[in-house]
Design a protein around this motif. Structure first.
Motif, mmCIF file in Angstrom:
data_model
loop_
_atom_site.group_PDB
_atom_site.id
_atom_site.type_symbol
_atom_site.label_atom_id
_atom_site.label_comp_id
_atom_site.label_asym_id
_atom_site.label_seq_id
_atom_site.Cartn_x
_atom_site.Cartn_y
_atom_site.Cartn_z
ATOM 1 N N GLU A 194 -53.665 44.764 68.725
ATOM 2 C CA GLU A 194 -52.720 43.644 68.814
ATOM 3 C C GLU A 194 -53.148 42.659 69.930
ATOM 4 O O GLU A 194 -53.158 43.218 70.937
ATOM 5 N N PRO A 195 -53.548 41.452 69.823
ATOM 6 C CA PRO A 195 -53.762 40.465 70.962
ATOM 7 C C PRO A 195 -52.696 40.301 71.527
ATOM 8 O O PRO A 195 -51.541 39.997 71.069
ATOM 9 N N VAL A 196 -52.842 40.413 73.063
ATOM 10 C CA VAL A 196 -51.792 40.209 73.867
ATOM 11 C C VAL A 196 -52.206 39.086 75.164
ATOM 12 O O VAL A 196 -53.368 39.263 75.653
ATOM 13 N N LEU A 197 -51.468 38.160 75.403
ATOM 14 C CA LEU A 197 -51.575 37.321 76.432
ATOM 15 C C LEU A 197 -50.782 37.609 77.764
ATOM 16 O O LEU A 197 -49.430 37.762 77.447
ATOM 17 N N LEU A 198 -51.275 37.628 78.921
ATOM 18 C CA LEU A 198 -50.632 37.943 80.069
ATOM 19 C C LEU A 198 -50.388 36.886 80.975
ATOM 20 O O LEU A 198 -51.553 36.448 81.391
ATOM 21 N N ARG A 264 -52.112 34.731 66.221
ATOM 22 C CA ARG A 264 -50.959 35.066 66.810
ATOM 23 C C ARG A 264 -50.811 36.318 67.787
ATOM 24 O O ARG A 264 -51.666 37.141 67.629
ATOM 25 N N TRP A 265 -50.399 35.841 69.224
ATOM 26 C CA TRP A 265 -50.386 36.804 70.094
ATOM 27 C C TRP A 265 -48.902 37.414 70.451
ATOM 28 O O TRP A 265 -47.888 36.858 69.955
ATOM 29 N N ARG A 266 -49.001 38.310 71.300
ATOM 30 C CA ARG A 266 -48.022 39.003 71.846
ATOM 31 C C ARG A 266 -47.934 38.561 73.327
ATOM 32 O O ARG A 266 -48.960 38.618 73.972
ATOM 33 N N LEU A 267 -46.999 37.876 73.918
ATOM 34 C CA LEU A 267 -46.854 37.221 75.053
ATOM 35 C C LEU A 267 -45.951 37.853 76.136
ATOM 36 O O LEU A 267 -44.977 38.494 75.706
ATOM 37 N N GLN A 293 -41.671 32.101 66.326
ATOM 38 C CA GLN A 293 -42.397 31.935 65.117
ATOM 39 C C GLN A 293 -42.812 30.495 64.995
ATOM 40 O O GLN A 293 -43.839 30.263 64.441
ATOM 41 N N GLN A 294 -41.862 29.688 65.416
ATOM 42 C CA GLN A 294 -42.460 27.943 65.318
ATOM 43 C C GLN A 294 -43.427 27.719 66.209
ATOM 44 O O GLN A 294 -44.269 26.762 65.830
ATOM 45 N N ARG A 295 -43.439 28.435 67.150
ATOM 46 C CA ARG A 295 -44.713 28.187 68.267
ATOM 47 C C ARG A 295 -45.919 28.977 67.920
ATOM 48 O O ARG A 295 -46.950 28.775 68.586
ATOM 49 N N GLY A 296 -45.918 29.793 67.035
ATOM 50 C CA GLY A 296 -47.083 30.841 66.689
ATOM 51 C C GLY A 296 -47.088 31.889 67.323
ATOM 52 O O GLY A 296 -48.288 32.513 66.936
ATOM 53 N N ALA A 297 -46.340 32.417 68.146
ATOM 54 C CA ALA A 297 -46.370 33.593 68.710
ATOM 55 C C ALA A 297 -45.887 34.797 67.811
ATOM 56 O O ALA A 297 -44.893 34.775 67.131
ATOM 57 N N ARG A 298 -46.169 36.134 68.108
ATOM 58 C CA ARG A 298 -45.767 37.222 67.506
ATOM 59 C C ARG A 298 -44.592 37.803 68.123
ATOM 60 O O ARG A 298 -43.705 38.130 67.090
ATOM 61 N N SER A 299 -44.464 37.894 69.532
ATOM 62 C CA SER A 299 -43.445 38.427 69.849
ATOM 63 C C SER A 299 -43.672 38.102 71.401
ATOM 64 O O SER A 299 -44.678 37.778 71.961
ATOM 65 N N ALA A 300 -42.625 38.510 72.426
ATOM 66 C CA ALA A 300 -42.811 38.089 73.988
ATOM 67 C C ALA A 300 -41.934 39.198 74.574
ATOM 68 O O ALA A 300 -40.983 39.663 73.982
ATOM 69 N N ALA A 301 -42.263 39.349 75.868
ATOM 70 C CA ALA A 301 -41.641 40.221 76.721
ATOM 71 C C ALA A 301 -41.589 39.398 78.021
ATOM 72 O O ALA A 301 -42.575 38.607 78.460
#
Length: 334
Positions: A194-198, A264-267, A293-301
């Motif tokens: 799963e791709p993740v952005l930090l 789609r990334w996990r943020l 989902q509207q912004r194209g992200a999979r999930s966020a923390a």
């Protein structure tokens, strides 16, 4: 090749090569006019040893800029302003402290534009510890970006068609010269597919700017951004606040990056400093499932990293090799 992070200390012995391609770098040294001969002799010796360390680590070439026939590579601030430096040039700065390093870094950035400023401490010049030159070589390699030219398949002769459309699009976006890409010597191994952005961010002291940095789970990306939180319209200024504008503009910048639009990334967001209740409510609204989902992200923390008020760090007492001398480098008040 997968290897433990501690293997970086034995980079030369293991015959490791950089994750990206070797780079061809040139350098100059920014020194005060009244620099002594002893100091300049120490700088020449350190630069020579750094060039050898650069070659031993297989990072590419590290050579001085020929400023004169005798091979002198020293500049002062005045000469730096009138000297045209080549691409991928590193400006080593002789500094006595962190404050002077920050001031000189801003000066070099204004005068040169594309040069990479790197501070050199007196301790490194006079008494370098084991592994210091290797660490400096890897740090310089990391800071200098890789320049990649835009592909040119030819020029449109008829003035229309897909090739002409691409030329117009590149011209409008300012994509005329080579693009700078972050190219680190090594990356981290991803624990999942799963791709993740930090993203880590904080507010400036006057709360007018938001400072943000972003990378991915492997460390291949390196984006930094200074976001203006000022509201130009005086009628909207009473209703808007940094608590509302900061998260909104930060999320807009993240979602506008090319990598976030491609998949789609996990943020994962990290707030440096205290996360207030009002700011938390703003993030709770922005990070809803429908909004993501509207912004194209999979999930966020979202998390907050607040420094312990009783923690003291003494960097001058920290030793990388061998036993420590003097008081401990990290302590806590009780």
């Amino acid at each position: 090749m997968l290897i433990a992070p501690t293997a970086v200390r034995d980079w030369e012995r293991l015959g490791l090569e950089p994750y990206s391609r070797p780079k061809k770098l040139q350098f100059v040294v920014l020194a005060p006019v009244q620099a002594s001969r002893v100091l300049k002799k120490a700088v020449r010796r350190t630069m020579s040893e750094l060039t050898v360390a650069f070659a031993d680590c297989k990072l590419g070439e590290h050579s001085p800029v020929a400023l004169s026939t005798d091979g002198d590579f020293f500049l002062d601030t005045g000469r730096l302003e009138s000297t045209e430096l080549p691409p991928n040039c590193v400006v080593y700065m002789l500094v006595r402290g962190q404050t002077e390093a920050c001031q000189l870094r801003d000066t070099v950035a204004k005068l040169t534009g594309g040069a990479v400023p790197v501070p050199l401490s007196t301790r490194l010049l006079l008494a370098p510890a084991k592994g210091d030159l290797r660490a400096l070589a890897l740090r310089v390699y990391t800071q200098v970006p890789k320049r990649v030219p835009y592909p040119t398949d030819g020029r449109s002769l008829c003035g229309f068609g897909p090739l002409k459309d691409r030329e117009s699009c590149q011209r409008e976006l300012g994509m005329t010269g080579p693009v700078s890409l972050f190219a680190p010597p090594y990356v981290l191994h991803a624990s999942s597919d799963e791709p993740v952005l930090l993203c880590a961010y904080c507010l400036s002291e006057d709360r007018r700017w938001l400072l943000a940095t972003l990378t991915d789970e492997r460390g291949e990306l390196n984006y930094r951004r200074l976001i203006n939180l000022r509201v130009p319209d005086c009628h909207r200024r009473r209703k808007a606040s940094t608590k509302q504008l900061g998260p909104e503009r930060l999320l807009e910048w993240i979602c506008d990056l090319p990598e976030t639009r491609a998949q789609r990334w996990r943020l994962v967001l990290s707030r440096l400093g205290r996360l207030g209740h009002g700011e938390l409510l703003v993030w709770a609204d922005l990070l809803k499932r429908a909004s993501l989902q509207q912004r194209g992200a999979r999930s966020a923390a979202l998390c907050a990293v607040d420094a312990d008020p009783h923690l003291r760090v003494l960097p001058d007492q920290l030793s990388r090799e061998g036993p420590q001398r003097g008081p401990p480098s990290v302590g806590a008040d009780r």
